[in-house]
Enzyme design. Structure first.
Site, PDB file in Angstrom:
ATOM      1  N   PHE A 122       0.817  -1.223   0.000  1.00 33.70           N
ATOM      2  CA  PHE A 122       0.000   0.000   0.000  1.00 33.70           C
ATOM      3  C   PHE A 122       0.848   1.269   0.000  1.00 33.70           C
ATOM      4  O   PHE A 122       0.346   2.353  -0.295  1.00 33.70           O
ATOM      5  CB  PHE A 122      -0.981  -0.014   1.182  1.00 33.70           C
ATOM      6  CG  PHE A 122      -0.480   0.658   2.431  1.00 33.70           C
ATOM      7  CD1 PHE A 122       0.305  -0.024   3.323  1.00 33.70           C
ATOM      8  CD2 PHE A 122      -0.811   1.980   2.695  1.00 33.70           C
ATOM      9  CE1 PHE A 122       0.770   0.605   4.470  1.00 33.70           C
ATOM     10  CE2 PHE A 122      -0.354   2.612   3.833  1.00 33.70           C
ATOM     11  CZ  PHE A 122       0.445   1.923   4.728  1.00 33.70           C
ATOM     12  N   LYS A 123       2.130   1.166   0.311  1.00 34.09           N
ATOM     13  CA  LYS A 123       2.995   2.347   0.307  1.00 34.09           C
ATOM     14  C   LYS A 123       2.972   3.063  -1.057  1.00 34.09           C
ATOM     15  O   LYS A 123       3.181   4.272  -1.122  1.00 34.09           O
ATOM     16  CB  LYS A 123       4.442   1.959   0.624  1.00 34.09           C
ATOM     17  CG  LYS A 123       4.641   1.214   1.939  1.00 34.09           C
ATOM     18  CD  LYS A 123       4.493   2.117   3.143  1.00 34.09           C
ATOM     19  CE  LYS A 123       5.055   1.515   4.424  1.00 34.09           C
ATOM     20  NZ  LYS A 123       4.296   0.356   4.955  1.00 34.09           N
TER      21      LYS A 123
END
Ligand SMILES: *Cc1c(COP(=O)(O)O)cnc(C)c1O
Length: 480
Positions: A122-123
């Protein structure tokens, strides 16, 4: 001109949780990362969306909603059309047309898949935007920056993917030599761009972080190298993460129907973005903080006492954190934005190794958050059971979230668990639980075969600085 001045007068500004750093606008906050008084930046007021505004989001694309949600934070620093183009380009790198699709696991139980970006965690959602915004701001100002970061897992790969080849920055990522997973290392070291420098430190992740901290606290070097931080305390990353709370809640019936979110948590960035979304008017009934056995936040919510223990290594390494940096932002809110109080608590932490919240502060936290710790056995069982019952294969970080969500189940409203990594990033844990290795997406497969490039250096501050100075173009080509 008069119009523009009027606009600027109404614009939100950013204040530090510690109260003495300069009040800044969006671009300066993005470049600063950490405030110079050691605090974290927050908007001076929360922008508010009306129920009608939220209703209108359900018909929009991800990028369109993203523009609406983020525009109040960006203000006049970037023209609307230009900002829209940057947002469009950032999310075009995702392999799913919905960018962050919702998947129904069971009745009322949802997963929000945040891992369709270039590095499968998700970064990317925040980093793909941050890379473009920083590059644009530095170019416009005619400047250059040196990004230095430390990683134990997903941040390094996402940052390199976002900044590789960008003319205005050089990026140096420290990882502990021999102590990151193969997939994670290759995602960093196969980057071919000349502005990317991977440094394997002969030491642990804590050693890498200590070196990084020493560098940022060396204000002379910080200015000389024009250091910029991209770790999760950067406000622009939190801002970008508020978007998918709006996108998913609107798809599930907000503003009429509230939603509960369950968030696999380490540094408290992602779940703080959920808190920000609720302050902006999104009807979130509860935010569930899901941790692995590194359960400092669970203990804090129970007792009011924040006390880091030694870090335990788990199958969800991106959450193996005891000092949850972004928690300071929530303390600031819980203390009625009293920066003197925040400084006092942070002094207690530095001096005695813990701090204790007041009754009021604790009541504030409990009104918005619940917290659940999930041990290794439960993580493995959750991956196995979910695969058997639904056919869905999840990674260990997401499994922590699902296990916590099941304890916080309600039939009244949808419960959305954030799926933070693709299972192919953690194949060993998935295979141990299910007996089967997860399929590898093609964008990861390409990386796994490519040549690697990294330098091994000693755990030594002077050696690190010498390495960076020899390569950072900020130093080689000083600004006029
Ligand atoms: C970074 C990360 C987390 C934790 O997010 P925070 O914002 O640090 O709380 C959870 N899962 C994965 C896969 C991550 O990479």
């Amino acid at each position: 001109m008069a119009d523009q001045m009027q606009n600027q007068a109404n614009e939100l500004r950013y204040v530090s949780t510690r109260g003495t750093a300069p009040v800044l606008g969006f671009e300066d906050v993005m470049l600063a990362g950490l405030a110079r008084d050691g605090g974290l930046y927050l908007p001076d007021v929360w922008p508010r969306f009306t129920p009608a505004d939220i209703q209108a989001m359900s018909g929009l694309s991800y990028a369109q909603t993203a523009c609406r949600v983020m525009e109040p934070f960006v203000g006049s620093d970037i023209a609307r059309e230009e900002f829209a183009e940057i947002v469009e380009a950032a999310y075009a790198t995702f392999s799913h047309s919905a960018v962050t699709p919702l998947v129904e696991l069971g009745s009322g139980q949802w997963l929000l898949e945040l891992f369709h970006g270039p590095t499968l965690a998700f970064k990317d959602v925040a980093m793909q935007l941050l890379g473009r915004l920083m590059d644009r701001t530095l170019k416009r100002r005619g400047g250059r920056a040196t990004i230095v970061g430390a990683t134990s897992g997903d941040t390094g790969g996402a940052a390199i993917e976002a900044f590789a080849g960008r003319e205005s920055v050089d990026i140096f990522i420290l990882h502990p030599h021999g102590r990151v997973s193969d997939v994670q290392r290759r995602q960093m070291t196969t980057a071919r761009a000349d502005n990317v420098h991977n440094i394997a430190i002969k030491g642990t992740f804590d050693d890498c972080q200590a070196l990084l901290k020493a560098l940022f606290n060396d204000l002379e070097q910080r200015d000389r190298l024009s250091l910029a931080g991209v770790n999760s305390i950067n406000w622009a990353r939190i801002m970008a993460q508020t978007v998918y709370y709006f996108v998913s809640a609107a798809a599930l019936g907000a503003p009429e129907r509230p939603v509960r979110f369950c968030v696999p948590t380490g540094n408290f960035g992602d779940v703080f973005a959920g808190y920000a979304a609720s302050r902006m008017g999104l009807p979130i009934d509860r935010l569930v903080i899901a941790t692995n056995v590194n359960d400092i936040l669970v203990r804090t919510l129970k007792s009011g006492r924040y006390e880091p223990n030694a870090v335990v290594a788990t199958s969800s390494p991106s959450m193996d954190i005891q000092v949850s940096s972004n928690f300071e932002r929530l303390i600031f809110e819980a203390a009625g934005r009293d920066s003197v109080r925040v400084c006092q608590l942070m002094d207690d932490l530095a001096g005695q190794g813990s701090f204790t919240l007041s009754e009021n502060e604790l009541a504030f936290l409990r009104s918005a958050f619940a917290a659940e710790a999930v041990d290794e056995e439960q993580v493995e069982r959750t991956i196995r059971e979910v695969a058997r019952e639904t056919g869905y294969v999840c990674d260990p970080h997401t499994a922590v979230g699902i296990a916590a969500a099941r304890r916080q189940h309600t039939t009244r409203i949808p419960v959305v668990t954030l799926a933070t990594a693709h299972p192919a990033k953690f194949p060993d844990a998935v295979e141990a639980a299910t007996g089967k290795r997860p399929d590898v997406p093609s964008r990861l497969e390409e990386k796994l075969g490519a040549d690697e490039r990294f330098e091994i250096i000693d755990n030594d501050y002077d050696a690190l600085v010498a390495f960076i100075e020899a390569r950072a173009r900020v130093v080689a080509e000083p600004r006029a």
